[in-house]
Scaffold this motif. Structure first.
Motif, PDB file in Angstrom:
ATOM      1  N   ASP A 118      16.410  -8.639  -5.326  1.00 53.06           N
ATOM      2  CA  ASP A 118      16.513  -7.351  -6.007  1.00 53.06           C
ATOM      3  C   ASP A 118      16.022  -6.223  -5.093  1.00 53.06           C
ATOM      4  O   ASP A 118      15.100  -6.413  -4.302  1.00 53.06           O
ATOM      5  N   TRP A 119      16.649  -5.046  -5.222  1.00 57.26           N
ATOM      6  CA  TRP A 119      16.352  -3.930  -4.315  1.00 57.26           C
ATOM      7  C   TRP A 119      14.887  -3.509  -4.389  1.00 57.26           C
ATOM      8  O   TRP A 119      14.172  -3.501  -3.379  1.00 57.26           O
ATOM      9  N   GLY A 216      15.922  -9.049 -19.843  1.00 50.98           N
ATOM     10  CA  GLY A 216      17.053  -9.705 -19.163  1.00 50.98           C
ATOM     11  C   GLY A 216      16.672 -10.227 -17.787  1.00 50.98           C
ATOM     12  O   GLY A 216      15.621 -10.848 -17.610  1.00 50.98           O
ATOM     13  N   SER A 217      17.518  -9.914 -16.795  1.00 48.35           N
ATOM     14  CA  SER A 217      17.305 -10.463 -15.455  1.00 48.35           C
ATOM     15  C   SER A 217      16.042  -9.900 -14.790  1.00 48.35           C
ATOM     16  O   SER A 217      15.589 -10.432 -13.771  1.00 48.35           O
ATOM     17  N   TYR A 218      15.485  -8.831 -15.363  1.00 47.50           N
ATOM     18  CA  TYR A 218      14.281  -8.243 -14.769  1.00 47.50           C
ATOM     19  C   TYR A 218      13.033  -9.098 -14.983  1.00 47.50           C
ATOM     20  O   TYR A 218      11.960  -8.762 -14.496  1.00 47.50           O
ATOM     21  N   LEU A 219      13.182 -10.188 -15.736  1.00 41.67           N
ATOM     22  CA  LEU A 219      12.069 -11.147 -15.809  1.00 41.67           C
ATOM     23  C   LEU A 219      12.101 -12.093 -14.617  1.00 41.67           C
ATOM     24  O   LEU A 219      11.124 -12.757 -14.310  1.00 41.67           O
ATOM     25  N   LEU A 220      13.254 -12.184 -13.967  1.00 43.19           N
ATOM     26  CA  LEU A 220      13.436 -13.190 -12.923  1.00 43.19           C
ATOM     27  C   LEU A 220      13.495 -12.601 -11.514  1.00 43.19           C
ATOM     28  O   LEU A 220      13.167 -13.270 -10.545  1.00 43.19           O
ATOM     29  N   ASN A 221      13.951 -11.349 -11.389  1.00 41.49           N
ATOM     30  CA  ASN A 221      14.333 -10.880 -10.050  1.00 41.49           C
ATOM     31  C   ASN A 221      13.214 -10.243  -9.223  1.00 41.49           C
ATOM     32  O   ASN A 221      13.410  -9.944  -8.056  1.00 41.49           O
ATOM     33  N   GLY A 222      12.058  -9.982  -9.834  1.00 39.24           N
ATOM     34  CA  GLY A 222      10.947  -9.449  -9.043  1.00 39.24           C
ATOM     35  C   GLY A 222      10.689  -7.976  -9.246  1.00 39.24           C
ATOM     36  O   GLY A 222       9.724  -7.443  -8.704  1.00 39.24           O
ATOM     37  N   SER A 223      11.536  -7.284 -10.031  1.00 40.96           N
ATOM     38  CA  SER A 223      11.221  -5.910 -10.414  1.00 40.96           C
ATOM     39  C   SER A 223      10.242  -5.946 -11.573  1.00 40.96           C
ATOM     40  O   SER A 223      10.228  -6.894 -12.353  1.00 40.96           O
ATOM     41  N   MET A 224       9.458  -4.880 -11.712  1.00 41.02           N
ATOM     42  CA  MET A 224       8.385  -4.909 -12.713  1.00 41.02           C
ATOM     43  C   MET A 224       8.832  -4.445 -14.098  1.00 41.02           C
ATOM     44  O   MET A 224       8.100  -4.594 -15.074  1.00 41.02           O
ATOM     45  N   ASP A 225      10.030  -3.868 -14.196  1.00 44.28           N
ATOM     46  CA  ASP A 225      10.438  -3.240 -15.460  1.00 44.28           C
ATOM     47  C   ASP A 225      10.485  -4.214 -16.637  1.00 44.28           C
ATOM     48  O   ASP A 225      10.095  -3.871 -17.746  1.00 44.28           O
ATOM     49  N   ALA A 410      17.336   4.423 -12.342  1.00 45.06           N
ATOM     50  CA  ALA A 410      16.090   4.102 -13.048  1.00 45.06           C
ATOM     51  C   ALA A 410      16.180   4.093 -14.575  1.00 45.06           C
ATOM     52  O   ALA A 410      15.430   3.356 -15.223  1.00 45.06           O
ATOM     53  N   ALA A 411      17.060   4.910 -15.162  1.00 45.24           N
ATOM     54  CA  ALA A 411      17.026   5.093 -16.630  1.00 45.24           C
ATOM     55  C   ALA A 411      17.202   3.774 -17.372  1.00 45.24           C
ATOM     56  O   ALA A 411      16.460   3.464 -18.308  1.00 45.24           O
ATOM     57  N   ASN A 412      18.161   2.988 -16.936  1.00 45.26           N
ATOM     58  CA  ASN A 412      18.446   1.716 -17.592  1.00 45.26           C
ATOM     59  C   ASN A 412      17.250   0.768 -17.565  1.00 45.26           C
ATOM     60  O   ASN A 412      17.033  -0.009 -18.484  1.00 45.26           O
ATOM     61  N   ARG A 413      16.454   0.863 -16.502  1.00 50.27           N
ATOM     62  CA  ARG A 413      15.317  -0.056 -16.357  1.00 50.27           C
ATOM     63  C   ARG A 413      14.123   0.400 -17.209  1.00 50.27           C
ATOM     64  O   ARG A 413      13.531  -0.389 -17.926  1.00 50.27           O
ATOM     65  N   VAL A 414      13.799   1.700 -17.128  1.00 53.12           N
ATOM     66  CA  VAL A 414      12.580   2.151 -17.815  1.00 53.12           C
ATOM     67  C   VAL A 414      12.772   2.270 -19.322  1.00 53.12           C
ATOM     68  O   VAL A 414      11.799   2.237 -20.077  1.00 53.12           O
ATOM     69  N   ALA A 415      14.027   2.401 -19.768  1.00 55.49           N
ATOM     70  CA  ALA A 415      14.280   2.514 -21.219  1.00 55.49           C
ATOM     71  C   ALA A 415      13.939   1.212 -21.944  1.00 55.49           C
ATOM     72  O   ALA A 415      13.765   1.210 -23.171  1.00 55.49           O
TER      73      ALA A 415
END
Lengths: 442, 148
Positions: A118-119, A216-225, A410-415
């Motif tokens: 992840d970026w 979703g995938s943000y539990l797996l990819n290493g981003s904190m959102d 960012a909007a999609n992640r922080v929402a």
């Protein structure tokens, strides 16, 4: 591989032992029901995460942090086990624990055996972890704040980067897999939060949806959102449990989860404001009754926030650059309906926020059909969710970057944190109905 | 204001027994179905087992592994920097202008640091070298040069 696995498995007793501090000082009776046990272990685990973060920020050097942390974990863990050994002798229902362990194992495989791709995970979070690992600790020599040619946000909290560095330190090398084990160590609290709804399966269904589909995938990819969202949800749930008379362990679980929220991402500050304001509003206008804890519990509940404060002190001392959000940037946008609509579309009309609103609306409609009033505690996550989304709207208006780019990235992640709070409101509302329904039918 | 312990969980109504267990299992299955179409999930799972899991199992406990996720030019840059024992480097304007390449080389090469005054210079083979620089090595389309 077996050596690395064996070394990494020590992280479980390390964090559980470090988290036993409140259990020891609290000197409370062990939790007396299954739900209270889940809440209590959530408190223990989040306190372990927060204490480890505090040690990193205070001592800096990885060898020192792990040495002191391990010593504390052994002393406190053994003391807590000794204090409650009677409790641990008695076998309890193991289904939920087996389910939690199976879920953790599945997540371990999915997270650790997928290299960092992840970026933000690569450019920010695990890059900072790598910096801490290669410099041997968190200090001015780590390299944070250097002009490296892109914004790596050196001011972002270091709870997960610090754990990633500690993991690399104990296994002795860095690669693109094992540091992600830090994410697995964050999972017990949200899992325990969901399991605490075991006696109300319909609201548990909404919680499962909230804690999986929203991040979703943000539990797996290493981003904190994703983790910010699930910890915000867990904190709100425990806070409501405390307001509804759940006892001291629920307050400690809420404080621990909130401490982790502040160590994950800067948006944690908006969540602090949103949850704090909603609590103040509810107690002021809805005359909600606070179940005051004992003084020792109140003092302990402050401990998880020490890492958040310590990081702000270090940021100031090391003169780390801040984010480019200024009120002056918002003025021209306020008078442009196009810009306001753009922000509203990105931050408020996100598909997850809409789905969460739909679920909440359905639950409220169902309760009205059954002529059941909404409990005042439902307003805590609901108000917090709305305030958080309003806060995000204001923050996007203040960005110094190109608005379209900022919203797109960012909007999609922080929402997600706002969406999960709305779903927790639905969980709380439906849970009360299920409890009263069980009373009527029993 | 109420002080002290409140009514405990044991006093609250609890749902238990086969009925609630069935609801719980149904809830978990429904939640799994909500996340995506099962056919897509199955295809994802097959792809994951074949393309991700097998190589990952052989790499997970080895230092420096997993860098195959990086863009190919970045992998070439890493090989050049490490092969020549470089401590710090600078990159060409074209590399700096491409965030996908620039951010990936900065974070993946660390602790080899980017430094505007470094003598080691990385560029694409299609770019002209600055006058004082001497090409030392090449891997694929990437060139490592020395600029005293």
């Amino acid at each position: 591989m077996w050596y690395s696995l064996a070394v990494l498995s020590l992280a479980w007793p390390y964090l559980a032992g470090a988290g036993a501090l409140p259990a020891m000082l609290h000197r409370a009776r062990p939790p007396h029901s299954e739900v209270a046990t889940f809440q209590f272990f959530a408190a223990v685990w989040s306190f372990g995460l927060c204490l480890n973060y505090l040690l990193l920020l205070v001592f800096g050097q990885l060898s020192l942090v792990i040495g002191i942390g391990a010593s504390l974990a052994i002393v406190m863990g053994v003391s807590a086990l000794w204090q409650w050994h009677e409790r641990f002798r008695r076998p309890r229902r193991l289904t939920s624990w087996a389910l939690a362990a199976g879920l953790l194992l599945a997540c371990l495989v999915a997270i650790v055996l997928d290299p960092l791709n992840d970026w933000d995970a690569r450019s920010i979070w695990f890059f900072h972890g790598k910096m801490i690992f290669f410099s041997g600790g968190l200090s001015p020599a780590t390299g944070l704040g250097l002009n490296i040619g892109y914004a790596d946000h050196a001011e972002y909290p270091m709870l997960v980067p610090g754990m990633a560095a500690e993991i690399a330190y104990v296994v002795g090398f860095w690669n693109e897999y094992l540091p992600k084990f830090a994410l697995v160590l964050l999972l017990p609290v949200p899992i325990l939060a969901v399991l605490s709804l075991r006696n109300t399966p319909r609201s548990m269904l909404i919680a499962i949806f909230a804690f999986t589909a929203i991040p979703g995938s943000y539990l797996l990819n290493g981003s904190m959102d994703g983790y910010l969202a699930v910890y915000a949800g867990a904190a709100a749930l425990f806070l409501v449990d405390w307001l509804e008379g759940g006892g001291d362990e629920t307050l400690l679980a809420a404080a621990g989860a909130l401490g982790v929220v502040g160590g994950l991402k800067l948006e944690g500050q908006v969540l602090y404001l949103a949850l704090g304001l909603s609590l103040i509003l509810l107690t002021s206008f809805a005359h909600a009754r606070l179940h005051w804890p004992r003084y020792i519990t109140m003092a302990l509940a402050l401990m998880p926030f020490t890492g958040y404060i310590a990081w702000h002190v270090l940021q100031h001392r090391w003169a780390l650059p801040g984010e480019g959000y200024k009120l002056a940037n918002a003025w021209p946008r306020i008078f442009k309906p196009g810009a306001l609509w753009q922000i509203a579309e990105g931050a408020l009309l996100d598909q997850r926020v809409l789905a969460a609103s739909l679920v909440l609306g359905s639950v409220v409609g169902f309760l009205r059909l059954r002529r059941r009033p909404l409990r005042s505690a439902t307003w805590i996550p609901l108000l917090a969710g709305l305030l958080y989304l309003a806060g995000m709207f204001a923050i996007f208006a203040m960005t110094g970057s190109d608005l379209s780019w900022q919203l797109r990235t960012a909007a999609n992640r922080v929402a997600r944190s706002g969406a999960i709070l709305l779903l927790i409101a639905a969980v709380v509302a439906l849970r009360e109905y299920e409890r009263s329904d069980a009373c009527v039918t029993s | 204001m109420h002080k002290g312990r409140s009514p405990d969980e044991a006093e609250r109504p609890q749902m238990s027994g086969p009925g609630s267990r069935r609801t719980l299992v149904a809830a978990i299955i429904l939640a799994a179905l909500l996340m995506s179409h099962p056919r897509h999930r199955w295809a994802d799972l097959r792809r994951y087992l074949d393309d991700t899991l097998s190589p990952a199992l052989s790499e997970v406990a080895r230092p420096g592994t997993g860098e195959h996720v990086l863009p190919l030019p970045v992998q070439a840059m890493l090989a050049l920097l490490r092969g020549h024992g470089v401590n710090s480097y600078r990159v060409s304007a074209k590399i700096t202008a491409d965030p996908l390449i620039y951010q990936r080389i900065v974070e993946s090469a660390w602790p080899i640091r980017p430094d505007r005054t470094a003598t080691w210079y990385i560029t694409f083979a299609t770019e002209a070298l600055p006058a004082s620089c001497r090409s030392l090595d090449r891997q694929d389309d990437v060139v490592l040069a020395r600029c005293p």
